[in-house]
Design a protein around this motif. Structure first.
Motif, PDB file in Angstrom:
ATOM      1  N   ARG A   1      28.279  54.064  40.528  1.00  0.00           N
ATOM      2  CA  ARG A   1      29.108  54.402  41.690  1.00  0.00           C
ATOM      3  C   ARG A   1      28.348  54.124  42.988  1.00  0.00           C
ATOM      4  O   ARG A   1      28.865  53.489  43.912  1.00  0.00           O
ATOM      5  N   THR A   2      27.082  54.612  43.043  1.00  0.00           N
ATOM      6  CA  THR A   2      26.239  54.404  44.233  1.00  0.00           C
ATOM      7  C   THR A   2      26.078  52.906  44.495  1.00  0.00           C
ATOM      8  O   THR A   2      26.209  52.438  45.632  1.00  0.00           O
ATOM      9  N   HIS A   3      25.824  52.171  43.411  1.00  0.00           N
ATOM     10  CA  HIS A   3      25.628  50.729  43.504  1.00  0.00           C
ATOM     11  C   HIS A   3      26.881  50.051  44.064  1.00  0.00           C
ATOM     12  O   HIS A   3      26.793  49.214  44.973  1.00  0.00           O
ATOM     13  N   ARG A   4      28.028  50.427  43.539  1.00  0.00           N
ATOM     14  CA  ARG A   4      29.291  49.829  44.002  1.00  0.00           C
ATOM     15  C   ARG A   4      29.533  50.161  45.469  1.00  0.00           C
ATOM     16  O   ARG A   4      29.971  49.304  46.249  1.00  0.00           O
ATOM     17  N   ALA A   5      29.198  51.400  45.856  1.00  0.00           N
ATOM     18  CA  ALA A   5      29.381  51.815  47.253  1.00  0.00           C
ATOM     19  C   ALA A   5      28.505  50.965  48.162  1.00  0.00           C
ATOM     20  O   ALA A   5      28.946  50.514  49.225  1.00  0.00           O
ATOM     21  N   ARG A   6      27.243  50.724  47.735  1.00  0.00           N
ATOM     22  CA  ARG A   6      26.327  49.910  48.535  1.00  0.00           C
ATOM     23  C   ARG A   6      26.827  48.475  48.635  1.00  0.00           C
ATOM     24  O   ARG A   6      26.759  47.848  49.687  1.00  0.00           O
ATOM     25  N   LEU A   7      27.317  47.978  47.498  1.00  0.00           N
ATOM     26  CA  LEU A   7      27.864  46.613  47.472  1.00  0.00           C
ATOM     27  C   LEU A   7      29.012  46.501  48.459  1.00  0.00           C
ATOM     28  O   LEU A   7      29.118  45.526  49.215  1.00  0.00           O
ATOM     29  N   ALA A   8      29.888  47.511  48.462  1.00  0.00           N
ATOM     30  CA  ALA A   8      31.059  47.495  49.335  1.00  0.00           C
ATOM     31  C   ALA A   8      30.612  47.496  50.796  1.00  0.00           C
ATOM     32  O   ALA A   8      31.156  46.771  51.633  1.00  0.00           O
TER      33      ALA A   8
ATOM     34  N   GLY B   1      29.255  44.210  51.540  1.00  0.00           N
ATOM     35  CA  GLY B   1      30.387  43.289  51.595  1.00  0.00           C
ATOM     36  C   GLY B   1      31.083  43.345  52.946  1.00  0.00           C
ATOM     37  O   GLY B   1      31.561  42.325  53.451  1.00  0.00           O
ATOM     38  N   ALA B   2      31.131  44.542  53.540  1.00  0.00           N
ATOM     39  CA  ALA B   2      31.805  44.707  54.828  1.00  0.00           C
ATOM     40  C   ALA B   2      31.071  43.921  55.923  1.00  0.00           C
ATOM     41  O   ALA B   2      31.675  43.443  56.877  1.00  0.00           O
ATOM     42  N   LYS B   3      29.704  43.816  55.726  1.00  0.00           N
ATOM     43  CA  LYS B   3      28.914  43.062  56.713  1.00  0.00           C
ATOM     44  C   LYS B   3      28.935  41.569  56.379  1.00  0.00           C
ATOM     45  O   LYS B   3      29.140  40.728  57.228  1.00  0.00           O
ATOM     46  N   ALA B   4      28.715  41.242  55.092  1.00  0.00           N
ATOM     47  CA  ALA B   4      28.675  39.848  54.637  1.00  0.00           C
ATOM     48  C   ALA B   4      30.104  39.326  54.470  1.00  0.00           C
ATOM     49  O   ALA B   4      31.060  40.093  54.631  1.00  0.00           O
ATOM     50  N   PRO B   5      30.294  38.009  54.134  1.00  0.00           N
ATOM     51  CA  PRO B   5      31.640  37.493  53.895  1.00  0.00           C
ATOM     52  C   PRO B   5      32.318  38.303  52.791  1.00  0.00           C
ATOM     53  O   PRO B   5      31.690  38.651  51.782  1.00  0.00           O
ATOM     54  N   ALA B   6      33.582  38.631  52.996  1.00  0.00           N
ATOM     55  CA  ALA B   6      34.288  39.549  52.099  1.00  0.00           C
ATOM     56  C   ALA B   6      34.346  39.038  50.668  1.00  0.00           C
ATOM     57  O   ALA B   6      34.299  39.822  49.729  1.00  0.00           O
ATOM     58  N   LYS B   7      34.462  37.755  50.450  1.00  0.00           N
ATOM     59  CA  LYS B   7      34.642  37.233  49.100  1.00  0.00           C
ATOM     60  C   LYS B   7      33.641  36.109  48.850  1.00  0.00           C
ATOM     61  O   LYS B   7      33.631  35.117  49.600  1.00  0.00           O
TER      62      LYS B   7
END
Lengths: 199, 199
Positions: free
Chosen positions: A174-181, A184-190
């Motif tokens: 969960r923590t990992h996914r939150a960090r990824l998200a 992702g908000a800073k980096a290109p979305a996809k």
């Protein structure tokens, strides 16, 4: 912890109550085999069995009920009767809010003998030894019920450690996914099809 | 006579109540499907089902409970769940002193469609017609529960005629044996090995 082990059946249903102490110590409390007449209506056989279960739950006040999980048997008719008997036992426990756990025959054999393929004689011998009984419990259904209770006592700490580990792993994910998200908000979305995950 | 038909299952359990009148008349009383969540503990699923059965027995006061007899299914796990569900239903009925009768799927199909190999659509169509329903009962488990109740209503007179015939045959056999014994008391007590029964 006090465990009520049940080897379900209509012709013979094994009942065994075992107390677990510190470490691997186990103490026998009660053992018996309940029989219901083969010429009686199925519903009435289930009723007799259910009444016997209620009596044992009243008398011995176990904290958990461990039932043998039926997978398949050569005789379909017997397998169905065994499943129905197990269902009735599980129901009585659930009505009282007691946890019900199912263990497969090979889990039970492995727990008490070290081998999931041990035969009945070996299971009986180990149950007799582990519980310090003067005579071997008979018939095999009685020994199986005690083996189920022992299996549950020994597997329970492992089960809770496993559940804790799974909960911890889920937390980390969960923590990992939150960090990824967040990233992702800073980096290109996809990421592009060939990017990110390859290599 | 009012019959409570049950197509047992954990995921879906069909309930159908039917009243039988003179001749072959049947009247629908209630039909529903009880579902229990697949992610719930087995014992708690059985408890939910048992509570639903109790409610229906209270509400509709049937005189007989007819349950589908499970023989075998491709999926052993499903077959066991079905057997356990059927056992729990039979237990509730037996606790109230209600007779419980099991009918096989082919008996049910044959009773309502004339063929033991009829498909689900045919059974549903006949149940809808026989009970004069405006819409077909759905899902198939609901239609099956009604079919079970109809099957029981139509087979019950046949069953009692059969039982009467068997009782009569047993009476005749008893009288016959008594006469033989009387005759035996006058004749030589024991026939020779080659005598009597040969030819």
């Amino acid at each position: 912890m006090r465990v009520f082990g049940v080897d379900p059946g209509l012709t013979r249903c094994g009942f065994g109550v075992v107390d677990g102490g510190a470490g691997r110590t186990v103490r026998p409390v009660a053992v018996d085999v309940v029989r219901t007449p083969a010429d009686l209506d199925l519903a009435l056989r289930l009723l007799q069995l259910s009444d016997a279960v209620e009596q044992w739950l009243d008398r011995y006040q176990p904290q958990v009920v461990a039932i043998e999980r039926v997978f398949s048997q050569h005789n379909v008719r017997t397998a169905m009767g065994t499943a129905q008997a197990g269902g009735v036992v599980a129901l009585s426990a659930a009505r009282r809010g007691l946890p019900v756990v199912f263990h497969t025959p090979s889990e039970v054999k492995a727990a008490v003998t070290g081998s999931g393929r041990a035969d009945k004689a070996q299971v009986t011998a180990m149950v007799t030894k582990l519980l310090g009984l003067k005579t071997a419990p008979k018939p095999a259904d009685a020994a199986d019920a005690l083996a189920l209770a022992i299996c549950h006592l020994w597997r329970a700490p492992m089960r809770s450690r496993l559940e804790e580990a799974q909960a911890r792993a889920a937390d980390i994910a969960r923590t990992h996914r939150a960090r990824l998200a967040q990233a992702g908000a800073k980096a290109p979305a996809k990421p592009t099809k060939t990017g990110g995950r390859s290599q």
